[in-house]
Write a protein that holds these residues in place. Structure first.
Motif, short mmCIF file in Angstrom:
data_model
loop_
_atom_site.label_atom_id
_atom_site.label_comp_id
_atom_site.label_asym_id
_atom_site.label_seq_id
_atom_site.Cartn_x
_atom_site.Cartn_y
_atom_site.Cartn_z
N GLY A 13 5.70 -0.17 -2.69
CA GLY A 13 6.05 1.15 -3.22
C GLY A 13 5.34 2.29 -2.52
O GLY A 13 5.61 3.45 -2.81
N THR A 36 7.62 -6.14 -3.64
CA THR A 36 6.88 -6.12 -4.89
C THR A 36 5.79 -5.07 -4.86
O THR A 36 5.33 -4.66 -3.80
N ASP A 37 5.36 -4.66 -6.05
CA ASP A 37 4.31 -3.65 -6.14
C ASP A 37 3.68 -3.72 -7.52
O ASP A 37 4.27 -4.27 -8.47
N LEU A 38 2.47 -3.18 -7.64
CA LEU A 38 1.81 -3.11 -8.94
C LEU A 38 2.52 -2.13 -9.86
O LEU A 38 2.47 -2.25 -11.08
N HIS A 39 3.20 -1.15 -9.26
CA HIS A 39 3.97 -0.16 -10.01
C HIS A 39 5.41 -0.21 -9.53
O HIS A 39 5.80 0.56 -8.63
N PRO A 40 6.23 -1.12 -10.07
CA PRO A 40 7.59 -1.33 -9.56
C PRO A 40 8.46 -0.09 -9.68
O PRO A 40 8.34 0.71 -10.59
N LYS A 41 9.37 0.05 -8.70
CA LYS A 41 10.39 1.09 -8.74
C LYS A 41 11.54 0.59 -7.88
O LYS A 41 11.55 -0.56 -7.43
N PHE A 50 7.32 -6.58 -10.04
CA PHE A 50 5.89 -6.46 -10.31
C PHE A 50 5.12 -7.61 -9.68
O PHE A 50 5.53 -8.77 -9.76
N ASP A 52 0.75 -8.30 -9.18
CA ASP A 52 -0.66 -7.94 -9.08
C ASP A 52 -1.31 -8.92 -8.12
O ASP A 52 -1.55 -10.08 -8.46
#
Length: 320
Positions: A13, A36-41, A50, A52
């Protein structure tokens, strides 16, 4: 491009991750890329899930479940933000990388990418032209984590044969996402202010010269490195990635070719001391020799693309 690869991107992200996710999806197909990301969008039509990366089991599970063959590990806290919380930055930047390396070894991932940075350089590096082998004595926790990360990648390659590849990015200029807290991010934010007809307050002095690269070149370099035959990769810490070099006053003059009335106030803050420790130029000749790297964009070409793309974005926002 037809492929059997299953690619995982962590930290997708962010500024680099957003652009790289799109490029990899276009090249390999959306079914072969997991962003993927810790703060999905959502990046266009590419769903970001998501993850971590500091959680060992989560990293292990996603690699095993989706039979991942390549990983681009981009999750990290950047230089300026990192100085606000050194302990958290160290935890996230190092633990997540070790989790990725251990899981990649366990599940026999074929290739792993680690983004390093010019932040690995410090006072001992040649200020006028930092070479591939200059001594690394970074002065930020972000730089320390990247220097250590390079060595962990080299260790896993040497001891276990894991094909880890890496680039030392200069400041990256792109329009796909907002600045992410890096010391060189003035060169992104300044365009956002210019297209909105706002003055810009620069946190570096007008003559602070730093290495930079346009996002399109940075993404191209990343994919070119990862697609280079294994036997051609001679550097297993991280390759210096050269783009172009300029100071804030030069980017201002470039922008003023489109916006003659654009104004900038110079008000250096704590980020100035970070920038002062970095070289003004990095030697990318090993990358050129080993896998043919060559940057494409000039400063005015970057300005033209940034202004054109950001103008579209802000025009659409006004119409909403």
């Amino acid at each position: 491009m037809k492929t059997q690869e299953k690619i995982l991107i962590t930290g997708s992200g962010g500024q680099l991750g957003t652009a790289l996710a799109k490029a990899l999806a276009n090249r390999y197909g959306t079914d072969h890329v997991m962003a993927t990301d810790l703060h999905p969008k959502t990046v266009d039509n590419l769903d970001i899930g998501f993850l971590d990366t500091t959680d060992t089991n989560s990293v292990d599970t996603i690699i095993e479940k989706h039979e991942i063959s390549q990983i681009y590990h981009l999750a990290a806290i950047l230089s300026a933000n990192g100085e606000a919380n050194p302990a958290k930055t160290w935890e996230i930047n190092t633990k997540s990388w070790l989790n990725v390396l251990e899981a990649s070894k366990k599940h026999e991932v074929t290739k792993v990418f680690f983004p390093s940075s010019i932040a690995v350089f410090g006072p001992s590096a040649n200020k006028l032209s930092a070479s591939q082998t200059d001594f690394l004595d970074p002065l930020t926790v972000y730089g320390i984590s990247k220097a250590v990360g390079e060595q962990w990648g080299h260790y896993f390659f040497s001891k276990y044969g894991l094909d880890v590849r890496s680039l030392r990015y200069p400041g990256v200029i792109g329009h796909g996402a907002l600045p992410g807290g890096g010391t060189t991010d003035y060169a992104v934010d300044i365009y956002h202010q210019a297209v909105q007809n706002k003055p810009y307050t620069c946190y570096l002095t007008k003559d602070t010269i730093l290495p930079m690269i346009f996002m399109d070149d940075a993404v191209r370099a990343t994919i070119e490195l990862m697609e280079t035959p294994k036997e051609n990769i001679c550097t297993r810490t991280s390759y210096n990635l050269n783009g172009l070099t300029f100071a804030p006053w030069e980017i201002v003059e470039s922008i003023q070719k489109w916006f003659p009335g654009f104004e900038v106030i110079y008000s250096p803050d704590f980020r100035q001391s970070i920038a002062n420790a970095w070289p003004s130029f990095i030697d990318g000749s090993p990358a050129k020799k080993d896998w043919g790297w060559s940057p494409h964009y000039t400063l005015d070409e970057i300005s033209g693309k940034m202004i054109a793309e950001l103008s579209k974005i802000y025009k659409m926002e006004k119409l909403k």
